[in-house]
Motif scaffolding. Sequence first.
Motif, PDB file in Angstrom:
ATOM      1  N   ALA A  90      37.253  36.215  42.278  1.00  0.00           N
ATOM      2  CA  ALA A  90      37.858  36.460  40.964  1.00  0.00           C
ATOM      3  C   ALA A  90      37.482  35.345  39.983  1.00  0.00           C
ATOM      4  O   ALA A  90      37.094  35.612  38.844  1.00  0.00           O
ATOM      5  CB  ALA A  90      39.370  36.575  41.089  1.00  0.00           C
TER       6      ALA A  90
ATOM      7  N   ILE B 212      43.794  41.232  38.206  1.00  0.00           N
ATOM      8  CA  ILE B 212      44.019  39.793  38.096  1.00  0.00           C
ATOM      9  C   ILE B 212      45.230  39.517  37.211  1.00  0.00           C
ATOM     10  O   ILE B 212      45.324  40.024  36.100  1.00  0.00           O
ATOM     11  CB  ILE B 212      42.774  39.081  37.527  1.00  0.00           C
ATOM     12  CG1 ILE B 212      41.590  39.276  38.490  1.00  0.00           C
ATOM     13  CG2 ILE B 212      43.044  37.596  37.291  1.00  0.00           C
ATOM     14  CD1 ILE B 212      40.269  38.782  37.963  1.00  0.00           C
TER      15      ILE B 212
ATOM     16  N   PRO C 107      44.339  36.964  41.787  1.00  0.00           N
ATOM     17  CA  PRO C 107      44.091  38.375  42.030  1.00  0.00           C
ATOM     18  C   PRO C 107      45.264  38.974  42.792  1.00  0.00           C
ATOM     19  O   PRO C 107      45.961  38.274  43.518  1.00  0.00           O
ATOM     20  CB  PRO C 107      42.814  38.402  42.871  1.00  0.00           C
ATOM     21  CG  PRO C 107      42.557  37.013  43.306  1.00  0.00           C
ATOM     22  CD  PRO C 107      43.449  36.085  42.544  1.00  0.00           C
TER      23      PRO C 107
END
Length: 142
Positions: free
Chosen positions: A78, A49, A69
Amino acid sequence: MQGMAKNRFHTGGAPSQRQLRVGELIRRTLSDVLARGDVHDPDLNRMSITVGEVRTSPDLKIATAFVLPLGGKGAEEALEALRRNRHELRRSVSKALTLKFSPELRFAIDETFDQMDETRRLLSQETVWRDTHEDEDGDDEA
């Protein structure tokens, strides 16, 4: 001269130097924590990330991290993982900050990355490519 320092992301006045400093410190800290896999969540540690920017509220009590991400896929997953671990992430961040209090962390998808990808996609389209690349040797092998 002051109007020039205005960040295009902010509405209602430019952020203070302190806001920018704290935001950048949080961004770096979050990036490090995520890169090292310090959070005890295998789902989060599996993801790569990028923390593009962190904006803080004027009172520094809320910090919004704009994330994406790798490859832009699985953005919702995410966000979900980051939100699930926000208390642990907040603890890690507060260790790095010298503030009296630790800001509440919020997460949002960084849309500027999408815009960059869109620009790249447009540039790579054949017609645009042809317009921006001169035919070097006059040999047209398509």
